[in-house]
Design a protein around this motif. Sequence first.
Motif, PDB file in Angstrom:
ATOM      1  N   ASN A  96       4.768   5.571  -6.292  1.00 15.48           N
ATOM      2  CA  ASN A  96       4.237   5.151  -7.585  1.00 15.48           C
ATOM      3  C   ASN A  96       5.056   3.981  -8.156  1.00 15.48           C
ATOM      4  O   ASN A  96       5.450   3.981  -9.321  1.00 15.48           O
ATOM      5  CB  ASN A  96       4.206   6.327  -8.570  1.00 15.48           C
ATOM      6  CG  ASN A  96       3.358   6.013  -9.777  1.00 15.48           C
ATOM      7  OD1 ASN A  96       2.414   5.224  -9.707  1.00 15.48           O
ATOM      8  ND2 ASN A  96       3.705   6.615 -10.896  1.00 15.48           N
ATOM      9  N   SER A 112       1.441   4.168  -3.078  1.00 15.80           N
ATOM     10  CA  SER A 112       0.958   5.539  -2.893  1.00 15.80           C
ATOM     11  C   SER A 112       2.089   6.562  -2.776  1.00 15.80           C
ATOM     12  O   SER A 112       1.997   7.651  -3.330  1.00 15.80           O
ATOM     13  CB  SER A 112       0.036   5.627  -1.675  1.00 15.80           C
ATOM     14  OG  SER A 112       0.744   5.348  -0.497  1.00 15.80           O
ATOM     15  N   LYS A 113       3.173   6.236  -2.091  1.00 12.20           N
ATOM     16  CA  LYS A 113       4.257   7.205  -1.873  1.00 12.20           C
ATOM     17  C   LYS A 113       5.220   7.312  -3.051  1.00 12.20           C
ATOM     18  O   LYS A 113       5.764   8.376  -3.322  1.00 12.20           O
ATOM     19  CB  LYS A 113       5.066   6.830  -0.624  1.00 12.20           C
ATOM     20  CG  LYS A 113       4.348   7.069   0.663  1.00 12.20           C
ATOM     21  CD  LYS A 113       5.253   6.735   1.834  1.00 12.20           C
ATOM     22  CE  LYS A 113       4.526   6.987   3.139  1.00 12.20           C
ATOM     23  NZ  LYS A 113       5.366   6.684   4.303  1.00 12.20           N
ATOM     24  N   ASN A 141       0.817  -1.217   0.000  1.00  8.94           N
ATOM     25  CA  ASN A 141       0.000   0.000   0.000  1.00  8.94           C
ATOM     26  C   ASN A 141       0.849   1.265   0.000  1.00  8.94           C
ATOM     27  O   ASN A 141       0.613   2.182  -0.794  1.00  8.94           O
ATOM     28  CB  ASN A 141      -0.946   0.013   1.199  1.00  8.94           C
ATOM     29  CG  ASN A 141      -2.016  -1.043   1.099  1.00  8.94           C
ATOM     30  OD1 ASN A 141      -2.292  -1.590   0.036  1.00  8.94           O
ATOM     31  ND2 ASN A 141      -2.631  -1.358   2.231  1.00  8.94           N
ATOM     32  N   GLN A 142       1.843   1.318   0.883  1.00  7.14           N
ATOM     33  CA  GLN A 142       2.651   2.535   1.012  1.00  7.14           C
ATOM     34  C   GLN A 142       3.564   2.762  -0.189  1.00  7.14           C
ATOM     35  O   GLN A 142       3.766   3.902  -0.607  1.00  7.14           O
ATOM     36  CB  GLN A 142       3.468   2.483   2.292  1.00  7.14           C
ATOM     37  CG  GLN A 142       2.606   2.583   3.538  1.00  7.14           C
ATOM     38  CD  GLN A 142       3.421   2.575   4.800  1.00  7.14           C
ATOM     39  OE1 GLN A 142       4.438   3.243   4.886  1.00  7.14           O
ATOM     40  NE2 GLN A 142       2.970   1.805   5.794  1.00  7.14           N
TER      41      GLN A 142
END
Length: 182
Positions: free
Chosen positions: A105, A102-103, A98-99
């Motif tokens: 790409n 999102s952080k 997840n991270q």
Amino acid sequence: KLYSLGPLFLYGMLFSEGFPFQPALMQSVQSDVPIWAQNDNVFSMALHSRHMYEDDDGSDVFKEMRCIETVLKQQNTKERCILYLMADRPATVQAISNQTASKFNCTVAIVSQHEQVKDHAIAEHGAFAGMGYYQDVVLAAHAKDAFIGKKRSSSAFVAMMMEYQRRMKAWEAGEVYTAPMG
């Protein structure tokens, strides 16, 4: 001349050629490697997150994310990014996936059909110990540019396999080998 290629290459060669993985193991993760990920314009790295204690669920991935960020800051020439993730806890896989998406790409590749641990005697090694670990090794060895892992034998094994495969691919393609980050 063989020794000039370094210990990671030599050990990787020993394990790869002396104890080759069975075709069924290799095929069990092949669908988890995106076709686009082997292109030259893709920055690929592997991360091995290992936990020492059975009561650690692996959800705190602060250190792993900091390492990913450090590696990605050193890389700015590739158009896309993929992280081959090895983790011994499902919460780690979820949090890093997840991270990272999102952080940074960056696509995260994991083994989709892990062999689950059935022996409670090795439960400390997480849900993907045993055959699941070797599935992770096969997947992670697809990384070309960087490896993130602690100084443990389980991480060293991955680094050796990656180094051997990188050198062999360069040799087969007639290219000059460039050492990766890591």
